[in-house]
Design a protein around this motif. Structure first.
Motif, PDB file in Angstrom:
ATOM      1  N   LYS A 103       2.577 -15.420  -0.055  1.00  0.00           N
ATOM      2  CA  LYS A 103       1.530 -15.621  -1.046  1.00  0.00           C
ATOM      3  C   LYS A 103       1.132 -14.283  -1.646  1.00  0.00           C
ATOM      4  O   LYS A 103       1.084 -13.268  -0.949  1.00  0.00           O
ATOM      5  N   LYS A 104       0.863 -14.309  -2.946  1.00  0.00           N
ATOM      6  CA  LYS A 104       0.432 -13.063  -3.587  1.00  0.00           C
ATOM      7  C   LYS A 104      -0.899 -12.652  -2.991  1.00  0.00           C
ATOM      8  O   LYS A 104      -1.731 -13.489  -2.645  1.00  0.00           O
ATOM      9  N   SER A 105      -1.068 -11.363  -2.817  1.00  0.00           N
ATOM     10  CA  SER A 105      -2.325 -10.877  -2.256  1.00  0.00           C
ATOM     11  C   SER A 105      -3.262 -10.546  -3.401  1.00  0.00           C
ATOM     12  O   SER A 105      -2.836 -10.109  -4.467  1.00  0.00           O
ATOM     13  N   SER A 106      -4.565 -10.766  -3.173  1.00  0.00           N
ATOM     14  CA  SER A 106      -5.536 -10.496  -4.226  1.00  0.00           C
ATOM     15  C   SER A 106      -5.733  -9.000  -4.421  1.00  0.00           C
ATOM     16  O   SER A 106      -6.071  -8.554  -5.500  1.00  0.00           O
ATOM     17  N   HIS A 107      -5.530  -8.215  -3.365  1.00  0.00           N
ATOM     18  CA  HIS A 107      -5.661  -6.758  -3.483  1.00  0.00           C
ATOM     19  C   HIS A 107      -4.542  -6.102  -2.704  1.00  0.00           C
ATOM     20  O   HIS A 107      -4.132  -6.569  -1.666  1.00  0.00           O
ATOM     21  N   HIS A 108      -4.069  -5.006  -3.220  1.00  0.00           N
ATOM     22  CA  HIS A 108      -2.996  -4.245  -2.587  1.00  0.00           C
ATOM     23  C   HIS A 108      -3.568  -2.886  -2.208  1.00  0.00           C
ATOM     24  O   HIS A 108      -4.471  -2.386  -2.852  1.00  0.00           O
TER      25      HIS A 108
END
Length: 146
Positions: free
Chosen positions: A96-101
């Motif tokens: 899943k794409k992360s909201s913050h990197h």
């Protein structure tokens, strides 16, 4: 792949519909979607497609495997061919794409939300502009009356 990459991964089973699986992909070892990353990513979810109806797959998610076949190290064409020949029932392993990197947003096109103080300044400026426009229109109409 290390354990941290798999920490937010999920398995999603889709049944191929009349229009396929209902999403587009980008990436591969020959077509990097992100700098220093040759992963395969979901670029578009098609309305009313199998992925949209299921609701779990999102644009920006990374496809790690399809029917148990890892996509790491695959060219874009090889990945597309795997999707085309995957059969009617398809199992995806998805990060899943992360909201913050750690080094900033994972999506270079992420919309920037200004901090609250700037919103207040914007509201004041918008109000001042509206007042100036109303004053101009009023003065113009008063001059015409003479």
């Amino acid at each position: 792949m290390n354990g941290s990459l798999l920490s937010n991964s999920v398995d999603i089973k889709l049944k191929r519909g009349p229009a396929g699986l209902g999403f587009n992909i980008v990436g591969g070892v020959d077509q990097h979607y992100m700098d220093n990353d040759c992963g395969i990513y979901v670029s578009k979810i098609k309305e009313d497609g199998a992925a949209a109806l299921d609701g779990r797959l999102e644009e920006g998610d990374r496809i790690l495997a399809i029917n148990g076949i890892r996509l790491e190290g695959q060219t874009h064409k090889a990945a597309v061919d795997l999707f085309r020949t995957a059969g009617e029932d398809v199992e995806l392993r998805v990060q899943k794409k992360s909201s913050h990197h750690a080094n900033g947003p994972s999506d270079p096109q992420t919309e920037h939300v200004p901090p609250a103080p700037y919103l207040g300044i914007l509201a004041v400026l918008t109000g001042a502009a509206a007042a100036a426009i109303l004053a101009f229109v009023y003065m113009r109409n008063v001059r015409k009356a003479f």
